[in-house]
Design a protein around this motif. Structure first.
Motif, PDB file in Angstrom:
ATOM      1  N   LEU A 121      -3.437 -23.098  37.185  1.00  0.00           N
ATOM      2  CA  LEU A 121      -4.594 -23.957  37.819  1.00  0.00           C
ATOM      3  C   LEU A 121      -4.314 -25.337  37.399  1.00  0.00           C
ATOM      4  CD1 LEU A 121      -7.060 -24.532  39.547  1.00  0.00           C
ATOM      5  CD2 LEU A 121      -8.499 -23.915  37.750  1.00  0.00           C
ATOM      6  N   LEU A 122      -3.647 -26.213  38.015  1.00  0.00           N
ATOM      7  CA  LEU A 122      -3.392 -27.517  37.811  1.00  0.00           C
ATOM      8  C   LEU A 122      -4.655 -28.392  38.211  1.00  0.00           C
ATOM      9  CD1 LEU A 122       0.246 -27.737  39.565  1.00  0.00           C
ATOM     10  CD2 LEU A 122      -0.475 -26.838  37.115  1.00  0.00           C
ATOM     11  N   LYS A 123      -4.433 -29.792  37.728  1.00  0.00           N
ATOM     12  CA  LYS A 123      -5.428 -30.713  37.998  1.00  0.00           C
ATOM     13  C   LYS A 123      -5.359 -30.833  39.497  1.00  0.00           C
ATOM     14  CE  LYS A 123      -5.908 -33.089  33.637  1.00  0.00           C
ATOM     15  NZ  LYS A 123      -6.144 -34.362  32.985  1.00  0.00           N
ATOM     16  N   ALA A 124      -6.410 -31.329  40.138  1.00  0.00           N
ATOM     17  CA  ALA A 124      -6.479 -31.672  41.599  1.00  0.00           C
ATOM     18  C   ALA A 124      -5.432 -33.011  41.696  1.00  0.00           C
ATOM     19  CB  ALA A 124      -7.760 -31.917  41.831  1.00  0.00           C
ATOM     20  N   ARG A 125      -4.743 -32.620  42.940  1.00  0.00           N
ATOM     21  CA  ARG A 125      -3.939 -33.898  43.362  1.00  0.00           C
ATOM     22  C   ARG A 125      -4.634 -34.709  44.301  1.00  0.00           C
ATOM     23  NH1 ARG A 125       2.497 -32.148  43.575  1.00  0.00           N
ATOM     24  NH2 ARG A 125       2.549 -31.346  41.460  1.00  0.00           N
ATOM     25  N   LEU A 126      -5.562 -34.120  44.827  1.00  0.00           N
ATOM     26  CA  LEU A 126      -6.489 -34.884  46.001  1.00  0.00           C
ATOM     27  C   LEU A 126      -7.892 -35.466  45.344  1.00  0.00           C
ATOM     28  CD1 LEU A 126      -6.196 -32.616  49.012  1.00  0.00           C
ATOM     29  CD2 LEU A 126      -4.838 -34.555  48.466  1.00  0.00           C
ATOM     30  N   ASN A 127      -8.535 -36.272  45.856  1.00  0.00           N
ATOM     31  CA  ASN A 127      -9.723 -36.696  45.136  1.00  0.00           C
ATOM     32  C   ASN A 127     -10.898 -35.573  45.422  1.00  0.00           C
ATOM     33  OD1 ASN A 127      -8.991 -38.978  44.149  1.00  0.00           O
ATOM     34  ND2 ASN A 127      -9.135 -40.158  45.979  1.00  0.00           N
ATOM     35  N   PRO A 128     -11.260 -35.103  44.488  1.00  0.00           N
ATOM     36  CA  PRO A 128     -12.494 -34.063  44.717  1.00  0.00           C
ATOM     37  C   PRO A 128     -13.745 -34.609  45.385  1.00  0.00           C
ATOM     38  CG  PRO A 128     -12.246 -34.276  42.383  1.00  0.00           C
ATOM     39  CD  PRO A 128     -11.304 -35.002  43.059  1.00  0.00           C
TER      40      PRO A 128
END
Length: 129
Positions: A121-128
């Motif tokens: 599980l990576l960091k979000a690449r889109l704005n949450p």
């Protein structure tokens, strides 16, 4: 012209369990089943079906558990929440922490699905939202 990944195939002990898990994780649906005697496969994928930008996943019965670190794994990026909130959701669905020798300084979480297949599980690449 180039190729694209159309399907990912995962041999497993219980396609039903993994289909439910991965459908919840990825917001996929069951697209079909194939039977060959006692063995069978479940194809899951985006609601739009096969052929879109995302590959489908075929969960095929008859697989033995993997021993040691997998040579190929899936990396996930949350699309509508931050990494911590998504980690909590994935653990509630049945994912569990996996140790593949990480140092603890990584910016990702290593997890395992209900049959022990590792994914990150990576960091979000889109704005949450």
């Amino acid at each position: 012209m180039a190729c694209r990944i159309g399907e990912l195939v995962l041999d497993c002990r219980d396609p039903e369990v993994l289909a439910r898990f991965w459908c919840e994780v990825l917001d996929f649906v069951e697209l079909g089943r194939e039977y060959a005697g006692e063995d069978y496969a479940i194809e899951i994928g985006p609601r739009e079906g096969f052929g879109g930008p995302q590959p489908t996943i075929i969960l095929r019965s008859g697989g033995e558990p993997c021993r040691g670190k997998s040579r190929l794994h899936i990396d996930l990026n949350p699309t509508d929440r931050d990494q911590d909130a998504e980690l909590e959701r994935l653990r509630a669905l049945g994912a569990r922490p996996a140790d593949i020798g990480q140092t603890g300084e990584e910016q990702w979480n290593v997890l395992a699905d209900p049959e022990g297949n590792e994914f990150c599980l990576l960091k979000a690449r889109l704005n949450p939202l």
